[in-house]
Design a protein around this motif. Structure first.
Motif, PDB file in Angstrom:
ATOM      1  N   ALA A   1      -4.251   3.364   5.037  1.00  0.00           N
ATOM      2  CA  ALA A   1      -5.189   2.767   6.538  1.00  0.00           C
ATOM      3  C   ALA A   1      -4.384   1.274   6.552  1.00  0.00           C
ATOM      4  N   GLU A   2      -4.076   0.953   7.617  1.00  0.00           N
ATOM      5  CA  GLU A   2      -3.117  -0.705   8.134  1.00  0.00           C
ATOM      6  C   GLU A   2      -3.998  -0.970   9.287  1.00  0.00           C
ATOM      7  N   ARG A   3      -4.059  -2.546   9.599  1.00  0.00           N
ATOM      8  CA  ARG A   3      -5.112  -3.020  10.335  1.00  0.00           C
ATOM      9  C   ARG A   3      -4.113  -4.300  10.889  1.00  0.00           C
TER      10      ARG A   3
ATOM     11  N   ALA B   1      -4.039  -3.692   4.306  1.00  0.00           N
ATOM     12  CA  ALA B   1      -3.967  -2.564   4.462  1.00  0.00           C
ATOM     13  C   ALA B   1      -4.497  -1.759   3.269  1.00  0.00           C
ATOM     14  N   ALA B   2      -5.318  -0.160   3.523  1.00  0.00           N
ATOM     15  CA  ALA B   2      -5.966  -0.215   2.377  1.00  0.00           C
ATOM     16  C   ALA B   2      -5.356   1.646   2.011  1.00  0.00           C
ATOM     17  N   LEU B   3      -5.143   1.661   0.892  1.00  0.00           N
ATOM     18  CA  LEU B   3      -5.449   2.683   0.339  1.00  0.00           C
ATOM     19  C   LEU B   3      -5.751   3.459  -0.551  1.00  0.00           C
ATOM     20  N   CYS B   4      -6.250   4.697   0.775  1.00  0.00           N
ATOM     21  CA  CYS B   4      -7.331   5.998   0.858  1.00  0.00           C
ATOM     22  C   CYS B   4      -7.057   6.753   0.185  1.00  0.00           C
TER      23      CYS B   4
ATOM     24  N   ALA C   1       0.596  -1.197   0.069  1.00  0.00           N
ATOM     25  CA  ALA C   1       0.295   0.044   0.155  1.00  0.00           C
ATOM     26  C   ALA C   1       0.721   1.302  -0.086  1.00  0.00           C
ATOM     27  N   GLN C   2       1.607   1.514   0.694  1.00  0.00           N
ATOM     28  CA  GLN C   2       2.898   2.249   0.611  1.00  0.00           C
ATOM     29  C   GLN C   2       3.395   2.354  -0.713  1.00  0.00           C
ATOM     30  N   ALA C   3       3.832   1.331  -0.945  1.00  0.00           N
ATOM     31  CA  ALA C   3       4.281   1.657  -2.213  1.00  0.00           C
ATOM     32  C   ALA C   3       3.327   2.218  -3.091  1.00  0.00           C
ATOM     33  N   ALA C   4       2.400   1.769  -3.338  1.00  0.00           N
ATOM     34  CA  ALA C   4       1.066   2.206  -4.305  1.00  0.00           C
ATOM     35  C   ALA C   4       1.284   3.565  -4.176  1.00  0.00           C
ATOM     36  N   ARG C   5       0.954   4.412  -2.814  1.00  0.00           N
ATOM     37  CA  ARG C   5       0.863   5.614  -2.668  1.00  0.00           C
ATOM     38  C   ARG C   5       2.308   6.345  -3.136  1.00  0.00           C
ATOM     39  N   ALA C   6       3.489   5.292  -2.876  1.00  0.00           N
ATOM     40  CA  ALA C   6       4.365   6.546  -3.520  1.00  0.00           C
ATOM     41  C   ALA C   6       4.439   6.685  -5.185  1.00  0.00           C
ATOM     42  N   LYS C   7       3.545   5.649  -5.666  1.00  0.00           N
ATOM     43  CA  LYS C   7       3.854   5.601  -6.947  1.00  0.00           C
ATOM     44  C   LYS C   7       2.786   6.791  -7.559  1.00  0.00           C
ATOM     45  N   LEU C   8       2.136   6.765  -6.406  1.00  0.00           N
ATOM     46  CA  LEU C   8       0.885   7.485  -7.009  1.00  0.00           C
ATOM     47  C   LEU C   8       1.582   9.336  -6.689  1.00  0.00           C
ATOM     48  N   VAL C   9       2.599   9.338  -5.869  1.00  0.00           N
ATOM     49  CA  VAL C   9       3.194  10.994  -5.381  1.00  0.00           C
ATOM     50  C   VAL C   9       3.912  11.137  -6.441  1.00  0.00           C
ATOM     51  N   GLU C  10       4.639  10.244  -7.340  1.00  0.00           N
ATOM     52  CA  GLU C  10       5.765  10.373  -8.273  1.00  0.00           C
ATOM     53  C   GLU C  10       5.044  10.643  -9.590  1.00  0.00           C
ATOM     54  N   LEU C  11       4.063   9.754  -9.568  1.00  0.00           N
ATOM     55  CA  LEU C  11       2.475  10.115 -10.861  1.00  0.00           C
ATOM     56  C   LEU C  11       2.355  11.592 -10.953  1.00  0.00           C
TER      57      LEU C  11
END
Length: 161
Positions: free
Chosen positions: A39-41, A116-119, A15-25
């Protein structure tokens, strides 16, 4: 108008890697984000939010600066800075920008422990360029405010990974 997309992942790292990719994009002007929170369970069943900006720290820093300036007027800048930092931290703790924190916690509570969920709150997107970049992270769409057709496209791209 912004759109909400929540995608579940098996691990916090993904999830954090996906968020980092979104920030890069976003840096390449392919997407404009209003908010992107992981959001981490946790194993004990609790939910932890990994916000991109720590509002408590930002509030404490700005409150300390303003408190010191006001404290100079009363010839006690250290006391002013301390009081300003405290007030700023308190204000930052109770400030909620972007996606509602309680909503994210309630959504992530349905995940398995360790997942985890990426919101993401998306303002603008060039979908034909962003979706292929994000597809290799996989995941499962939990919730969106998109049309059924748009949601199906995202779901298909994630399943193809």
């Amino acid at each position: 108008m912004a759109d909400l997309v929540i995608i579940a992942y098996d691990s916090v790292a993904t999830a954090q890697a996906a968020r980092a990719k979104l920030v890069e994009l976003q840096g390449r002007y392919l997407i404009e984000l209003g908010d992107a929170v992981v959001a981490e369970r946790e194993a004990d069943g609790g939910v932890k939010l990994h916000q991109p900006v720590n509002l408590t720290a930002v509030g404490a820093a700005s409150g300390g600066m303003w408190g010191a300036l006001i404290g100079m007027l009363f010839l006690n800048p250290l006391l002013g800075a301390a009081m300003g930092a405290g007030a700023g931290a308190l204000s930052g703790k109770f400030t909620d920008l972007g996606i509602n924190d309680q909503f994210m916690k309630d959504t992530a509570a349905a995940l398995a422990p360790g997942a985890a969920a990426l919101c993401v709150l998306v303002r603008k997107v060039t979908a034909d360029k962003v979706l292929p970049e994000m597809a290799h992270f996989g995941g499962k769409v939990l919730q969106t405010s998109l049309s059924a057709e748009q949601e199906a496209k995202i779901d298909a791209a994630l399943k193809a990974a």
